[in-house]
Every structure is written in C-alpha cells, then in structure tokens.
Write a protein that holds these residues in place. Sequence first.
Motif, short mmCIF file in Angstrom:
data_model
loop_
_atom_site.label_atom_id
_atom_site.label_comp_id
_atom_site.label_asym_id
_atom_site.label_seq_id
_atom_site.Cartn_x
_atom_site.Cartn_y
_atom_site.Cartn_z
N LEU A 41 17.87 -9.93 -9.15
CA LEU A 41 17.63 -8.50 -9.31
C LEU A 41 16.23 -8.18 -8.84
O LEU A 41 15.25 -8.68 -9.37
CB LEU A 41 17.78 -8.10 -10.78
CG LEU A 41 17.54 -6.63 -11.10
CD1 LEU A 41 18.55 -5.75 -10.36
CD2 LEU A 41 17.64 -6.40 -12.59
N ILE A 42 16.17 -7.39 -7.79
CA ILE A 42 14.88 -6.97 -7.26
C ILE A 42 14.78 -5.48 -7.51
O ILE A 42 15.52 -4.70 -6.94
CB ILE A 42 14.77 -7.26 -5.75
CG1 ILE A 42 14.89 -8.76 -5.51
CG2 ILE A 42 13.46 -6.73 -5.20
CD1 ILE A 42 14.93 -9.14 -4.06
N GLU A 43 13.88 -5.12 -8.38
CA GLU A 43 13.69 -3.72 -8.66
C GLU A 43 12.64 -3.16 -7.72
O GLU A 43 11.57 -3.72 -7.58
CB GLU A 43 13.21 -3.51 -10.10
CG GLU A 43 14.34 -3.52 -11.08
CD GLU A 43 13.89 -3.05 -12.44
OE1 GLU A 43 13.19 -2.01 -12.52
OE2 GLU A 43 14.22 -3.72 -13.42
N THR A 44 13.00 -2.09 -7.09
CA THR A 44 12.02 -1.41 -6.25
C THR A 44 11.85 0.00 -6.80
O THR A 44 12.82 0.66 -7.13
CB THR A 44 12.46 -1.34 -4.78
OG1 THR A 44 13.74 -0.71 -4.70
CG2 THR A 44 12.56 -2.73 -4.18
N ALA A 45 10.64 0.39 -6.92
CA ALA A 45 10.36 1.72 -7.45
C ALA A 45 10.77 2.77 -6.42
O ALA A 45 10.76 2.53 -5.22
CB ALA A 45 8.87 1.84 -7.76
N ALA A 46 11.12 3.92 -6.91
CA ALA A 46 11.44 5.04 -6.04
C ALA A 46 10.17 5.48 -5.31
O ALA A 46 9.05 5.23 -5.77
CB ALA A 46 11.99 6.19 -6.87
N PHE A 47 10.34 6.10 -4.17
CA PHE A 47 9.21 6.62 -3.40
C PHE A 47 8.48 7.64 -4.25
O PHE A 47 9.08 8.59 -4.75
CB PHE A 47 9.75 7.25 -2.11
CG PHE A 47 8.71 7.80 -1.18
CD1 PHE A 47 7.64 7.02 -0.77
CD2 PHE A 47 8.82 9.09 -0.69
CE1 PHE A 47 6.69 7.52 0.11
CE2 PHE A 47 7.88 9.59 0.19
CZ PHE A 47 6.81 8.81 0.59
N GLN A 48 7.18 7.42 -4.46
CA GLN A 48 6.42 8.31 -5.34
C GLN A 48 4.93 8.25 -5.02
O GLN A 48 4.47 7.38 -4.30
CB GLN A 48 6.63 7.91 -6.80
CG GLN A 48 6.17 6.50 -7.11
CD GLN A 48 6.61 6.05 -8.49
OE1 GLN A 48 7.16 6.82 -9.28
NE2 GLN A 48 6.39 4.81 -8.81
N VAL A 49 4.21 9.20 -5.58
CA VAL A 49 2.75 9.25 -5.43
C VAL A 49 2.14 8.23 -6.37
O VAL A 49 2.49 8.18 -7.55
CB VAL A 49 2.22 10.67 -5.72
CG1 VAL A 49 0.70 10.69 -5.73
CG2 VAL A 49 2.77 11.66 -4.71
N SER A 50 1.21 7.41 -5.85
CA SER A 50 0.52 6.40 -6.67
C SER A 50 -0.81 6.90 -7.20
O SER A 50 -1.17 6.62 -8.33
CB SER A 50 0.23 5.13 -5.87
OG SER A 50 1.33 4.66 -5.21
N SER A 51 -1.55 7.61 -6.33
CA SER A 51 -2.86 8.11 -6.75
C SER A 51 -3.28 9.26 -5.84
O SER A 51 -2.72 9.46 -4.77
CB SER A 51 -3.91 6.99 -6.69
OG SER A 51 -4.08 6.55 -5.36
#
Length: 147
Positions: A41-51
């Motif tokens: 299981l490889i979880e990848t975060a959704a495309f989002q703003v980091s900073s």
Amino acid sequence: MIFKLTRPIQSLLFFANCLYLANCTPKPEPFILGILALPVLIETAAFQVSSTVPTANQTDVSTSSSVIITFNKDIDSTSISGNISLTQPATNSISSLTASTSAKILTIRPSSAFNASSSYTITIKAAIKSTSAETLGTDFPLTFTTQ
C-alpha cells in the motif's frame, strides 16, 4: 544418440525423480515452492498546497513582495493561466499578475506594488493541475496584509 551422464548429474536426476515417485525411500514430504506476493500500500497525498510566503493572514508583508506558493507535487505550468485571481482594495492599481513555475513552486508577481496597510487575497483556483493531471480540487485563498 546416446548421452553419457556424469556422476553429479546422475545423482541430481535420481533425487529429482525420487521427489515425484511414490515408492521413494524415505518418502519425501510434500512442500510448496513459490513466491508469496503481498500487496504494498503506497499512500500518495492528493495534490495540495504545502506552504506559502507570505503565510496565511500574515501582516507586515512588504509592498514589493512576490507571493510564493509551494505544492506537494510538480505543477503543470499550462494549467496556471486563468486559475489565479486577486482580490484587492478598490484604491489599488494592480492590473495583472505574472506567474511562473519551477517544479513544485509557483511564484506570483503583481504588475505594480501592493498598497501599504492593505489586505489582499490571492486565490489559486481548484482547476490548477499537477504534472500527473491531478487537480487541486478546491480553491485555495491566501490572504495577507501589507505593512
């Protein structure tokens, strides 16, 4: 054609045959030879703003600042056009924004300086995409106040 088998190969063939014959002495125990593959299981975060620079609701931002938004994935530079908006005071004269990308970083520069002691909101629209075609999904507003 007759093949002459060497002693090690004859022994190996005898052993292999013994594994499959019912009359072998001693009788071999059954075994399973194979590969067990478990899903990873490889979880990848959704495309989002980091900073962001400035940070959300930051005060005392320089009037000559650029806005830098960092994402968690590389940005599709072709999706930038039309997906950035600016809410500014009625007295300000910023007519446009220039945006450039470098991997995960979006840099936004106003056409003129921000007014002093004013509040601004730059909104990154939900349609902006990563290079893997993921959209941001929801608008991302960044509000800050100049010095």
